[in-house]
Design a protein around this motif. Structure first.
Motif, short mmCIF file in Angstrom:
data_model
loop_
_atom_site.label_atom_id
_atom_site.label_comp_id
_atom_site.label_asym_id
_atom_site.label_seq_id
_atom_site.Cartn_x
_atom_site.Cartn_y
_atom_site.Cartn_z
N LEU A 97 88.53 31.57 91.34
CA LEU A 97 87.59 32.42 90.55
C LEU A 97 86.63 31.54 89.88
O LEU A 97 85.52 32.14 89.85
N GLU A 98 86.94 30.67 89.11
CA GLU A 98 86.10 29.96 88.15
C GLU A 98 84.82 29.27 88.97
O GLU A 98 83.86 29.29 88.63
N GLU A 99 85.29 28.76 90.24
CA GLU A 99 84.07 28.01 91.06
C GLU A 99 83.16 29.28 91.74
O GLU A 99 81.98 29.09 91.56
N LEU A 100 83.69 30.38 91.99
CA LEU A 100 82.91 31.42 92.33
C LEU A 100 82.33 32.14 91.36
O LEU A 100 80.64 32.25 91.30
N ILE A 101 82.51 32.15 89.90
CA ILE A 101 81.60 32.39 88.77
C ILE A 101 80.67 31.36 88.70
O ILE A 101 79.59 31.85 88.45
N SER A 102 81.00 30.26 88.73
CA SER A 102 79.95 29.10 88.71
C SER A 102 78.83 29.31 89.68
O SER A 102 77.58 29.01 89.40
N ASP A 137 70.66 29.87 99.29
CA ASP A 137 71.25 30.29 100.57
C ASP A 137 72.65 29.54 100.91
O ASP A 137 73.66 30.18 101.29
N SER A 138 72.83 28.21 100.44
CA SER A 138 74.19 27.60 100.61
C SER A 138 75.20 28.01 99.77
O SER A 138 76.34 28.28 100.31
N LEU A 139 74.82 28.39 98.45
CA LEU A 139 75.67 29.06 97.42
C LEU A 139 76.38 30.35 97.98
O LEU A 139 77.46 30.65 98.02
N VAL A 140 75.43 31.24 98.60
CA VAL A 140 75.65 32.54 99.20
C VAL A 140 76.59 32.40 100.40
O VAL A 140 77.60 33.19 100.23
N ASN A 141 76.25 31.46 101.19
CA ASN A 141 77.22 31.29 102.29
C ASN A 141 78.38 30.99 102.00
O ASN A 141 79.62 31.22 102.55
N GLN A 142 78.52 29.87 101.06
CA GLN A 142 80.12 29.47 100.40
C GLN A 142 80.74 30.62 99.78
O GLN A 142 81.96 30.68 100.09
#
Length: 92
Positions: free
Chosen positions: A30-35, A17-22
């Protein structure tokens, strides 16, 4: 105290849930989004595995048997969720 390698179902759902919200609200590189996406996919897989296992255990309990038992229910239930109801788990 070292962190467990595999989070509990509740911990995994909270992290997911936290990842989706972020991912939805922040302007992540982009690299953090992919991670985040990769981590989310792994957590989702773990949650699905946990739910599948729980569903099998509940079916075993419902049928009055234990793991490895060949005992079947004497009367099929009309309110048993079908495979298309995987998103909804009913306890009663």
């Amino acid at each position: 105290m070292p962190k467990k390698s595999t989070p509990s179902f509740e911990e995994a759902m909270e992290e997911l849930d936290s990842l989706v919200n972020q991912m939805e609200s922040d302007q992540l590189p982009l690299e953090e989004l992919i991670s985040h996406y990769e981590r989310g996919a792994k957590l989702l897989s773990e949650c699905e595995t946990t739910l599948t296992s729980a569903k099998k255990r509940l079916e075993t309990i419902k049928n009055g048997g234990t793991k490895g038992s060949t005992k079947t229910a004497s009367k099929p239930s009309n309110n048993t969720p079908s495979s298309s109801d995987d998103d909804e788990i009913r306890l009663f």
